[in-house]
Design a protein around this motif. Structure first.
Motif, PDB file in Angstrom:
ATOM      1  N   ASN A 140       0.802  -1.239   0.000  1.00  0.00           N
ATOM      2  CA  ASN A 140       0.000   0.000   0.000  1.00  0.00           C
ATOM      3  C   ASN A 140       0.832   1.286   0.000  1.00  0.00           C
ATOM      4  OD1 ASN A 140      -3.028  -0.757   0.188  1.00  0.00           O
ATOM      5  ND2 ASN A 140      -2.045  -2.129   1.651  1.00  0.00           N
TER       6      ASN A 140
ATOM      7  N   GLU B 224      -9.882  -1.368  -9.925  1.00  0.00           N
ATOM      8  CA  GLU B 224     -10.262  -2.581  -9.183  1.00  0.00           C
ATOM      9  C   GLU B 224      -9.091  -3.566  -9.116  1.00  0.00           C
ATOM     10  OE1 GLU B 224     -11.658  -1.553 -11.969  1.00  0.00           O
ATOM     11  OE2 GLU B 224     -11.915  -3.182 -13.416  1.00  0.00           O
TER      12      GLU B 224
ATOM     13  N   GLU C 106      -6.683  -2.330  -6.439  1.00  0.00           N
ATOM     14  CA  GLU C 106      -7.206  -2.692  -5.120  1.00  0.00           C
ATOM     15  C   GLU C 106      -6.912  -4.161  -4.810  1.00  0.00           C
ATOM     16  OE1 GLU C 106      -8.305  -2.314  -1.605  1.00  0.00           O
ATOM     17  OE2 GLU C 106      -8.014  -0.597  -2.927  1.00  0.00           O
TER      18      GLU C 106
END
Ligand SMILES: Cc1cc2nc3c(=O)[nH]c(=O)nc-3n(C[C@H](O)[C@H](O)[C@H](O)COP(=O)(O)O)c2cc1C
Length: 232
Positions: free
Chosen positions: A107, A124, A127
């Protein structure tokens, strides 16, 4: 079974036998720009875990800048051979830097930007990758400390370095991988004279490239395949 190519097989094995850890290069012979670009492409196109390319490459061509490493780089100074060593004779001198945890912890801002701008991944998928990489780092491979993450980056950098040496050998160019240096002192020189921020980058290895001044002093020795491989 697919068709094999004995000529290519022989060329590959010859290149691997040709490559040896070159202690002294012919300082008069320089690698051509085209060959060096091919070598850099081999590094750039190398695989890396999750495709994060957690390395940077410094090409140190200034003799003065190379000399800054001499005192503490026993593996590249020629001190054991009474020569100028790889630092003083290589056509091109590389330093592979490994990304630290600031860039490569799950992250991180770096990874977000990298996935969007380099990998061009849709949101997406970014993520999903964040979650998958967090699980890999924390649960699967236990890469938690600064040292563990930097070492993981170094492992990826070594793959690129391996490809650099193989491609160089295929082009008839000699090389030497170099870990023979005091890392703390290298970090200091890199910060002071190259503007390398040690919180972001740590030296992984050095790699000298050029043309051998002499034939290798020793014949290559290796364990045989039976000692190295087990089939199941
Ligand atoms: C990660 C790594 C670090 C190394 N560091 C040095 C070094 O600092 N100086 C040096 O002369 N050789 C260095 N070597 C070369 C090894 O000693 C050499 O590859 C090994 O003895 C096998 O010999 P060969 O490469 O000539 O076949 C290094 C090799 C590797 C892979």
């Amino acid at each position: 079974m697919s068709q094999s190519n004995p000529q290519l097989q022989q060329q590959i094995i010859e290149a691997f036998n040709f490559r040896h850890a070159t202690k002294l290069f012919d300082a008069e012979r320089k690698i051509s720009d085209d060959d060096f670009n091919t070598i850099l492409e081999a590094a750039r196109l190398s695989p890396s875990s999750f495709g994060f390319e957690p390395w940077q490459l410094l090409v140190v061509q200034s003799p003065e800048k190379r000399e800054l490493f001499r005192d503490f780089s026993w593996g590249a100074s020629g001190a054991f051979h009474g020569t100028q060593g790889q630092l003083g004779s290589a056509s091109h001198f590389l330093i592979f830097l490994a990304h630290t945890e600031q860039l490569q912890r799950h992250n991180s801002a770096y990874q977000q930007q990298f996935m969007r701008e380099v990998k061009q991944l849709p949101e997406e998928v970014v993520e999903f990758m964040n979650q998958a990489f967090q699980k890999f780092q924390e649960h699967d491979f236990h890469l938690n400390s600064r040292r563990e993450i930097t070492d993981w980056s170094s492992k990826q950098a070594y793959l690129a370095a391996g490809n650099v040496m193989t491609v160089a050998a295929l082009l008839g160019i000699d090389s030497c991988p170099i870990e023979g240096f005091e890392i703390d002192k290298a970090v200091g020189v890199l910060e002071q004279h190259f503007g390398v921020d040690p919180t972001l980058y740590q030296p992984a290895m050095m790699l000298a490239l050029g043309y051998r001044a002499n034939e290798p002093a020793f014949a290559k020795t290796r364990r045989n395949q039976a000692q190295m491989v087990q089939y199941f």
